[in-house]
Design a protein around this motif. Structure first.
Motif, PDB file in Angstrom:
ATOM      1  N   TRP A 170       0.890  -8.744 -15.177  1.00  0.00           N
ATOM      2  CA  TRP A 170       1.199  -7.931 -13.956  1.00  0.00           C
ATOM      3  C   TRP A 170       0.168  -6.917 -13.749  1.00  0.00           C
ATOM      4  O   TRP A 170      -0.178  -6.795 -12.726  1.00  0.00           O
ATOM      5  N   LEU A 171      -0.333  -5.988 -14.564  1.00  0.00           N
ATOM      6  CA  LEU A 171      -1.514  -5.002 -14.515  1.00  0.00           C
ATOM      7  C   LEU A 171      -2.511  -5.387 -14.058  1.00  0.00           C
ATOM      8  O   LEU A 171      -3.296  -5.080 -13.111  1.00  0.00           O
ATOM      9  N   ALA A 172      -2.969  -6.756 -14.461  1.00  0.00           N
ATOM     10  CA  ALA A 172      -4.215  -7.509 -14.104  1.00  0.00           C
ATOM     11  C   ALA A 172      -4.155  -7.728 -12.817  1.00  0.00           C
ATOM     12  O   ALA A 172      -5.011  -7.838 -11.908  1.00  0.00           O
ATOM     13  N   LYS A 173      -2.929  -8.329 -12.430  1.00  0.00           N
ATOM     14  CA  LYS A 173      -2.629  -8.577 -10.985  1.00  0.00           C
ATOM     15  C   LYS A 173      -2.986  -7.490  -9.990  1.00  0.00           C
ATOM     16  O   LYS A 173      -3.344  -7.828  -8.875  1.00  0.00           O
ATOM     17  N   GLN A 174      -2.329  -6.367 -10.366  1.00  0.00           N
ATOM     18  CA  GLN A 174      -2.379  -5.154  -9.483  1.00  0.00           C
ATOM     19  C   GLN A 174      -3.775  -4.711  -9.532  1.00  0.00           C
ATOM     20  O   GLN A 174      -4.253  -4.319  -8.423  1.00  0.00           O
ATOM     21  N   LYS A 175      -4.510  -4.681 -10.451  1.00  0.00           N
ATOM     22  CA  LYS A 175      -5.972  -4.332 -10.628  1.00  0.00           C
ATOM     23  C   LYS A 175      -6.773  -5.265  -9.599  1.00  0.00           C
ATOM     24  O   LYS A 175      -7.651  -4.708  -8.834  1.00  0.00           O
ATOM     25  N   SER A 176      -6.464  -6.465  -9.787  1.00  0.00           N
ATOM     26  CA  SER A 176      -7.310  -7.351  -8.818  1.00  0.00           C
ATOM     27  C   SER A 176      -7.005  -7.211  -7.450  1.00  0.00           C
ATOM     28  O   SER A 176      -7.800  -7.323  -6.657  1.00  0.00           O
ATOM     29  N   ILE A 177      -5.666  -7.044  -7.205  1.00  0.00           N
ATOM     30  CA  ILE A 177      -5.316  -7.012  -5.614  1.00  0.00           C
ATOM     31  C   ILE A 177      -5.903  -5.611  -5.066  1.00  0.00           C
ATOM     32  O   ILE A 177      -6.558  -5.579  -4.178  1.00  0.00           O
ATOM     33  N   ALA A 178      -5.968  -4.503  -6.021  1.00  0.00           N
ATOM     34  CA  ALA A 178      -6.864  -3.210  -5.589  1.00  0.00           C
ATOM     35  C   ALA A 178      -8.169  -3.457  -5.289  1.00  0.00           C
ATOM     36  O   ALA A 178      -8.738  -2.885  -4.548  1.00  0.00           O
ATOM     37  N   LYS A 179      -8.820  -4.510  -6.314  1.00  0.00           N
ATOM     38  CA  LYS A 179     -10.239  -4.734  -5.961  1.00  0.00           C
ATOM     39  C   LYS A 179     -10.460  -5.578  -4.849  1.00  0.00           C
ATOM     40  O   LYS A 179     -11.535  -5.449  -4.086  1.00  0.00           O
ATOM     41  N   VAL A 180      -9.623  -6.563  -4.461  1.00  0.00           N
ATOM     42  CA  VAL A 180      -9.944  -7.235  -3.362  1.00  0.00           C
ATOM     43  C   VAL A 180      -9.522  -6.633  -1.773  1.00  0.00           C
ATOM     44  O   VAL A 180     -10.211  -6.715  -1.249  1.00  0.00           O
ATOM     45  N   PHE A 181      -8.368  -6.028  -1.858  1.00  0.00           N
ATOM     46  CA  PHE A 181      -8.008  -5.622  -0.688  1.00  0.00           C
ATOM     47  C   PHE A 181      -7.813  -4.012  -0.616  1.00  0.00           C
ATOM     48  O   PHE A 181      -7.409  -3.381   0.473  1.00  0.00           O
ATOM     49  N   GLY A 182      -8.240  -3.286  -1.441  1.00  0.00           N
ATOM     50  CA  GLY A 182      -8.191  -2.043  -1.633  1.00  0.00           C
ATOM     51  C   GLY A 182      -6.834  -1.241  -2.290  1.00  0.00           C
ATOM     52  O   GLY A 182      -5.843  -2.011  -2.241  1.00  0.00           O
ATOM     53  N   GLY A 183      -6.915  -0.150  -2.855  1.00  0.00           N
ATOM     54  CA  GLY A 183      -5.680   0.425  -3.364  1.00  0.00           C
ATOM     55  C   GLY A 183      -4.803   1.071  -2.384  1.00  0.00           C
ATOM     56  O   GLY A 183      -5.344   1.336  -1.281  1.00  0.00           O
ATOM     57  N   TRP A 184      -3.977   2.010  -2.998  1.00  0.00           N
ATOM     58  CA  TRP A 184      -3.324   3.094  -2.018  1.00  0.00           C
ATOM     59  C   TRP A 184      -3.909   4.298  -1.573  1.00  0.00           C
ATOM     60  O   TRP A 184      -4.041   4.558  -0.313  1.00  0.00           O
ATOM     61  N   GLU A 185      -4.946   4.710  -2.217  1.00  0.00           N
ATOM     62  CA  GLU A 185      -5.866   5.608  -1.469  1.00  0.00           C
ATOM     63  C   GLU A 185      -6.729   5.179  -0.640  1.00  0.00           C
ATOM     64  O   GLU A 185      -6.933   5.992   0.207  1.00  0.00           O
ATOM     65  N   ASP A 186      -7.116   4.023  -0.545  1.00  0.00           N
ATOM     66  CA  ASP A 186      -8.110   3.368   0.468  1.00  0.00           C
ATOM     67  C   ASP A 186      -7.231   3.286   1.823  1.00  0.00           C
ATOM     68  O   ASP A 186      -7.729   3.434   2.785  1.00  0.00           O
ATOM     69  N   SER A 187      -5.892   2.838   1.334  1.00  0.00           N
ATOM     70  CA  SER A 187      -5.339   2.840   2.912  1.00  0.00           C
ATOM     71  C   SER A 187      -4.877   4.009   3.596  1.00  0.00           C
ATOM     72  O   SER A 187      -4.742   4.092   4.649  1.00  0.00           O
TER      73      SER A 187
END
Length: 142
Positions: A125-142
């Motif tokens: 689950w953590l790896a999925k969250q990190k991968s999503i953040a790398k691909v689509f950007g994280g909360w800070e980027d939004s």
């Protein structure tokens, strides 16, 4: 062998130990050196590796290597301590790019087929969250 950064040396060592189903302890880790020994060092296995930054070449070089592990690590059966969520996140990045709603169980199955280890639900689950953040950007980027 020569590497362009400390990060790439450590990644190569991790990859080697994950693929061989053996583990190591970091003996010394300084900004310009990295020494690691087998967890079974002194108990039948003499594997060790030493890498250092070569200032003249501005690259990292394996300075000492005792060859293959002589131990058989029966302890690592389900998960590997060096197979962390960052490595898994890089491995599943193409899956997340094509399907951001991929199930965690599918990620666990993918890691099982690629690395031959069954990781925990939490790590997947953590790896999925990190991968999503790398691909689509994280909360800070939004």
């Amino acid at each position: 062998m020569e590497y362009n950064s400390r990060k790439s040396v450590v990644a190569a060592i991790r990859s080697y130990t994950i693929s061989r189903a053996v583990d190591y302890d970091v003996y010394e880790s300084e900004p310009q050196t990295f020494y690691a020994k087998c967890k079974m060092y002194g108990c039948g296995c003499d594997w060790l590796i030493q890498a250092s930054l070569i200032q003249k070449k501005s690259c990292w070089e394996i300075r000492r290597y005792n060859g293959r592990h002589m131990c058989t690590m029966g302890m690592i059966s389900q998960d590997h301590s060096k197979l962390d969520s960052n490595i898994v996140a890089e491995a599943i990045r193409p899956l997340v790019e094509t399907d951001p709603s991929i199930k965690v169980k599918s990620i666990i199955a993918k890691v099982q087929s690629r690395f031959n280890y069954t990781i925990s639900y939490q790590k997947a689950w953590l790896a999925k969250q990190k991968s999503i953040a790398k691909v689509f950007g994280g909360w800070e980027d939004s």
